[in-house]
Design an enzyme around this catalytic site. Structure first.
Site, PDB file in Angstrom:
ATOM      1  CB  SER A  45      -0.911  -0.036   1.177  1.00 16.58           C
ATOM      2  OG  SER A  45      -1.932   1.121   1.039  1.00 16.58           O
ATOM      3  CD  GLU A  46      -0.659   3.685  -3.586  1.00 17.66           C
ATOM      4  OE1 GLU A  46      -0.758   2.584  -3.238  1.00 17.66           O
ATOM      5  OE2 GLU A  46      -1.538   4.353  -4.103  1.00 17.66           O
ATOM      6  CG  ASN A  47      -1.207   4.327   2.888  1.00 17.89           C
ATOM      7  OD1 ASN A  47      -1.065   3.312   2.293  1.00 17.89           O
ATOM      8  ND2 ASN A  47      -1.678   4.211   3.947  1.00 17.89           N
TER       9      ASN A  47
END
Lengths: 218, 235
Positions: A45-47
């Protein structure tokens, strides 16, 4: 014709054991529910998370634990947190094996548009431009035609681009297609959908080679 | 070296009209709630805000938008905010949308003392308009990259889970996001923390941002930590 779940189930079959996978918002998120039993993959998840688990049980939501769609999530054994710069570092350096994302339009040369409709909708590109610019393999989950019945698989994207020549495969409610130097190559038909229907729904160059099998969806 | 100050009001004393601020957070996760409340109370205007998102209508940077304190937003994603969209479409608010990785790395470059970065994100799109493009060999393939500049922000406002009086910071979960690289990038960096401890209590091996990057630190209060998309599954 496939519904959203059908598209997600078909895409799940593209995932291989040992993959690191980034799932976009919408249909791609559903893919996580249909990953074959016994397969070991890690969701990015790119966060700032590797090892994304399912949604939490009611009462166990943690405001410090969300996915890129801002939904509450959980971690799994072996998860790791990191900052946004490192997150896009691993994306840019091609450590993520597969990116699955939605699109408003895709061209027969693999261009993708999914972040802006001038004058109507401006939500922003988020991480999509970084992901499509660097991903080893990109699969797009999308509707073949818009609400007005117009094709979204085009010779040339009309909307502002997210990335150029990057999409490898598309799964729609009607078909599975590859992007080749000659255009869209039809690989599979959705259950009950004819080659003729797919032809009519595809504005870009379409290659139909021999008999096109019907998809097998469990 | 004690960097502790009393509260958010004191921390933002030096922030004036027309300054450029970085604000940590992803959505409403890990945002500097206390500093935002203090900025709203102070009423500084004409701000340029570098932040991944613009909050929601009634929380986060959305509170500053309502009071028309923001002149320009530099963000990657601004969905889920009706007031933002209204100000954008009416031309009241200037907006520069940039890829999320570009945003993070332009902060990182500032904190690492490097003037530019080269990234493939946005090549061939409207993000590339007016920017220098260079070709480099990567993995044996020639590929185009955009030159993007390091940010220069007067202040960085970040939120950490724990911090000590020296300004050392530790984050938790996905609340880390943009906070570390923004902390490193601000000319002046203010950190608000859920738990402020005396120097020596944090394990030096566990520190995410060393105190050298942090100018002021304070114990935050009354954290709401709102959840934007509460999603659960059945037991």
């Amino acid at each position: 014709m496939l519904d959203k779940v059908g598209i997600a189930k078909r895409i799940a079959k593209e995932i291989k054991n040992g993959y690191y996978v980034n799932l976009g918002i919408g249909i791609p998120t559903l893919v996580a529910n249909y990953i074959p039993e016994g397969m070991s993959i890690v969701l990015q998840s790119e966060n700032g998370l590797l090892g994304m688990g399912p949604f939490p049980f009611e009462g166990e939501e943690n405001p410090d634990l969300i996915n890129a769609g801002k939904q509450t999530i959980t971690i799994v054994p072996g998860s790791a947190f990191f900052d946004s710069a490192m997150s896009f570092g691993m994306i840019r350096s091609r450590k993520v094996d597969l990116t699955i994302l939605g699109a408003m339009e895709v061209s027969d040369t693999g261009d993708i548009a999914n972040w802006k409709i001038p004058g109507k909708m401006v939500k922003g590109m988020g991480g999509a431009m970084d992901l499509v610019a660097s991903a080893k393999n990109i699969i797009v989950a999308m509707q073949h035609v818009n609400k007005a019945g117009e094709s979204k698989l085009l010779t040339r994207c009309e909307l502002p681009l997210t990335g150029v020549g990057c999409v490898k495969k598309i799964v729609t409610e009607l078909a599975v297609l590859d992007i080749t130097p000659q255009g869209f190559r039809l690989l599979e038909r959705a259950p009950g959908v004819s080659v003729e229907e797919i032809k009519n729904a595809t504005e870009g160059r379409l290659i139909i080679d021999g008999d096109i099998p019907e998809m097998v969806i469990d | 070296m004690n960097k502790t100050i009393a509260n958010a009001e004191e921390a933002i004393k030096g922030i004036e009209d027309n300054m450029t601020l970085m604000l940590g957070g992803f959505g409403l996760c890990g945002i500097p709630e206390n500093c935002i409340a203090a900025l709203v109370k102070k009423g500084v205007k004409g701000l340029t805000c570098i932040a991944n998102n613009a909050g929601v209508d009634d929380f986060g940077i959305g509170l500053m938008l309502h009071k028309h304190q923001v002149k320009k937003m530099i963000s990657s994603y601004v969905g889920e905010n009706a007031e933002f969209e209204r100000q954008l479409l009416s031309g009241e608010l200037e907006v520069e949308l940039i890829p999320q990785g570009t945003l993070a790395t332009r902060c990182l470059a500032a904190g690492y003392g490097m003037p530019v970065i080269y990234t493939p994100a946005g090549v061939g799109t409207e993000v590339a308009i007016g920017k220098e493009v260079r070709k480099f060999m990567v993995d044996g393939v020639e590929k185009e990259f955009l030159m993007e500049y390091a940010f220069d922000a007067d202040y960085a406002l970040v939120k950490a889970w724990k911090g000590d009086t020296q300004g050392n910071l530790i984050f938790r979960g996905t609340a880390r996001n943009f906070n570390p690289m923004m902390a490193m990038a601000g000319r002046t960096t203010i950190a608000e923390v859920e738990e402020l401890v005396p120097a020596g209590e944090l394990d030096p091996d566990h520190i995410h941002v060393p105190g050298i990057y942090v100018h002021h630190i304070f114990q935050g209060v009354n954290y709401e930590k709102r959840i934007e998309q509460r999603t659960v599954r059945k037991r």
